[in-house]
Enzyme design. Sequence first.
Site, mmCIF file in Angstrom:
data_model
loop_
_atom_site.group_PDB
_atom_site.id
_atom_site.type_symbol
_atom_site.label_atom_id
_atom_site.label_comp_id
_atom_site.label_asym_id
_atom_site.label_seq_id
_atom_site.Cartn_x
_atom_site.Cartn_y
_atom_site.Cartn_z
ATOM 1 N N CYS A 185 -30.803 12.639 9.705
ATOM 2 C CA CYS A 185 -29.786 12.720 8.647
ATOM 3 C C CYS A 185 -30.303 13.486 7.438
ATOM 4 C CB CYS A 185 -29.333 11.328 8.234
ATOM 5 S SG CYS A 185 -28.268 10.565 9.474
ATOM 6 N N CYS B 126 -32.203 8.340 7.902
ATOM 7 C CA CYS B 126 -33.209 8.636 8.923
ATOM 8 C C CYS B 126 -33.589 10.124 8.850
ATOM 9 C CB CYS B 126 -32.668 8.300 10.311
ATOM 10 S SG CYS B 126 -31.508 9.505 10.978
ATOM 11 N N GLU C 91 -24.373 8.989 7.771
ATOM 12 C CA GLU C 91 -24.513 10.160 6.891
ATOM 13 C C GLU C 91 -24.072 11.427 7.609
ATOM 14 O OE1 GLU C 91 -26.702 7.842 7.745
ATOM 15 O OE2 GLU C 91 -28.299 7.626 6.267
ATOM 16 N N GLU D 119 -21.560 4.484 17.336
ATOM 17 C CA GLU D 119 -22.470 4.384 18.489
ATOM 18 C C GLU D 119 -21.731 4.692 19.789
ATOM 19 O OE1 GLU D 119 -24.440 0.570 18.149
ATOM 20 O OE2 GLU D 119 -25.637 1.294 16.450
ATOM 21 N N ASN E 73 -21.452 4.748 10.953
ATOM 22 C CA ASN E 73 -22.095 5.080 12.234
ATOM 23 C C ASN E 73 -21.149 4.847 13.410
ATOM 24 O OD1 ASN E 73 -22.561 2.350 11.477
ATOM 25 N ND2 ASN E 73 -24.328 2.162 12.818
ATOM 26 N N CYS F 207 -25.119 8.800 13.199
ATOM 27 C CA CYS F 207 -25.373 8.041 11.977
ATOM 28 C C CYS F 207 -24.250 8.247 10.964
ATOM 29 C CB CYS F 207 -26.683 8.488 11.338
ATOM 30 S SG CYS F 207 -28.156 7.994 12.229
HETATM 31 N N1 THU Z 1 -28.149 4.579 11.260
HETATM 32 C C1 THU Z 1 -27.372 5.286 10.397
HETATM 33 O O1 THU Z 1 -26.133 5.314 10.528
HETATM 34 N N2 THU Z 1 -27.980 5.970 9.399
HETATM 35 C C2 THU Z 1 -29.329 5.979 9.183
HETATM 36 O O2 THU Z 1 -29.800 6.719 8.332
HETATM 37 C C3 THU Z 1 -30.188 5.080 9.948
HETATM 38 C C4 THU Z 1 -29.603 4.519 11.191
HETATM 39 C C5 THU Z 1 -27.502 3.859 12.369
HETATM 40 C C6 THU Z 1 -27.790 4.429 13.734
HETATM 41 C C7 THU Z 1 -27.526 3.237 14.619
HETATM 42 O O3 THU Z 1 -26.128 3.198 14.897
HETATM 43 C C8 THU Z 1 -27.891 2.044 13.748
HETATM 44 O O4 THU Z 1 -27.948 2.533 12.410
HETATM 45 C C9 THU Z 1 -29.235 1.418 14.113
HETATM 46 O O5 THU Z 1 -30.234 2.370 14.171
#
Ligand code: THU
Length: 153
Positions: free
Chosen positions: A105, A102, A61, A50, A48, A59
Amino acid sequence: MTDTPDSDIRRLIAAAKTAAANAHAPYSRFAVGAALLMTDGSIVQGANVENASYGLSLCAETVAIATASSAGRLRDVVAVGVIGGAMDADGRATGTAPVSPCGRCRQVLNEAAQMGGRDIVIHCGAAEGKAVASYRLSQLLPAAFGPADLGIG
Ligand code: THU
């Protein structure tokens, strides 16, 4: 349950853990790593990313799929491994609960699934411990909208 050999599931989860170590997640302090198993047996990783403008965060994925697509390999994704968890003081993911993709994704993974003509398998692991829950994408995103609806693929 799925047709990913155990050895490949182990490789995917290990690669996802390695990827999670490179997460840029200073805001949520939740590190996620994803690994894609490709048709040739190679693995593509993502973590991920941010952003200070929180809603722009990507994210793990989605980053992994974008990396595969950028290499001309969107159609070649067979299976996915995902792990994630709250970061400790050293930035390492912690926790024993499996993390699953999520909703956004799942839709991004569906693009690869439909373009490749295969129901991708998703192995959700924990940052710590051996717990893995495996699903087909069609279970996580039933009746998906995808390229076929637009006459593509
Ligand atoms: N996140 C992912 O990278 N993949 C997911 O499927 C769920 C959430 C990340 C997004 C954010 O940077 C952190 O997890 C908290 O939500």
